[in-house]
Motif scaffolding. Sequence first.
Motif, mmCIF file in Angstrom:
data_model
loop_
_atom_site.group_PDB
_atom_site.id
_atom_site.type_symbol
_atom_site.label_atom_id
_atom_site.label_comp_id
_atom_site.label_asym_id
_atom_site.label_seq_id
_atom_site.Cartn_x
_atom_site.Cartn_y
_atom_site.Cartn_z
ATOM 1 N N THR A 46 3.660 4.770 -8.003
ATOM 2 C CA THR A 46 3.493 3.324 -8.041
ATOM 3 C C THR A 46 3.251 2.794 -6.631
ATOM 4 O OG1 THR A 46 4.939 3.167 -9.967
ATOM 5 C CG2 THR A 46 4.587 1.148 -8.708
ATOM 6 N N GLN A 47 2.030 2.312 -6.412
ATOM 7 C CA GLN A 47 1.670 1.753 -5.109
ATOM 8 C C GLN A 47 1.979 0.263 -5.100
ATOM 9 O OE1 GLN A 47 -2.487 2.095 -4.074
ATOM 10 N NE2 GLN A 47 -1.987 2.185 -1.903
ATOM 11 N N GLY A 57 0.793 -1.221 0.000
ATOM 12 C CA GLY A 57 0.000 0.000 0.000
ATOM 13 C C GLY A 57 0.827 1.274 0.000
ATOM 14 N N LYS A 58 2.133 1.160 0.205
ATOM 15 C CA LYS A 58 3.007 2.333 0.187
ATOM 16 C C LYS A 58 3.516 2.586 -1.222
ATOM 17 C CE LYS A 58 4.417 1.902 4.951
ATOM 18 N NZ LYS A 58 5.513 1.714 5.891
ATOM 19 N N MET A 59 3.961 3.804 -1.457
ATOM 20 C CA MET A 59 4.505 4.152 -2.762
ATOM 21 C C MET A 59 5.936 3.625 -2.885
ATOM 22 S SD MET A 59 2.137 5.449 -4.357
ATOM 23 C CE MET A 59 0.547 6.142 -4.084
ATOM 24 N N GLU A 84 13.337 4.751 -0.316
ATOM 25 C CA GLU A 84 14.014 5.665 0.606
ATOM 26 C C GLU A 84 14.149 5.027 1.988
ATOM 27 O OE1 GLU A 84 12.871 9.909 2.415
ATOM 28 O OE2 GLU A 84 13.135 9.896 0.234
ATOM 29 N N ALA A 85 13.092 4.382 2.468
ATOM 30 C CA ALA A 85 13.126 3.740 3.785
ATOM 31 C C ALA A 85 14.145 2.605 3.829
ATOM 32 C CB ALA A 85 11.739 3.222 4.147
#
Length: 65
Positions: A48-49, A14-16, A22-23
Amino acid sequence: MITVNGREIAGAEGKMLSDVMEAQGFDRKRIAVERNGLVIPRNKHALTQLADGDHLEVVTFVGGG
């Protein structure tokens, strides 16, 4: 769960793509990302999810000569 270069990452669904890269400590200006066998253009990373089961391969460009 998604897989990045063979390593499972929980909680990225669900995150981009750009946020996950980056994480994970990638320099987004120096990488190419393949998602489920398709290269994602850099200008689409923030759009982009990610979904459960995605497989990402990340290549880092290294300069030198």
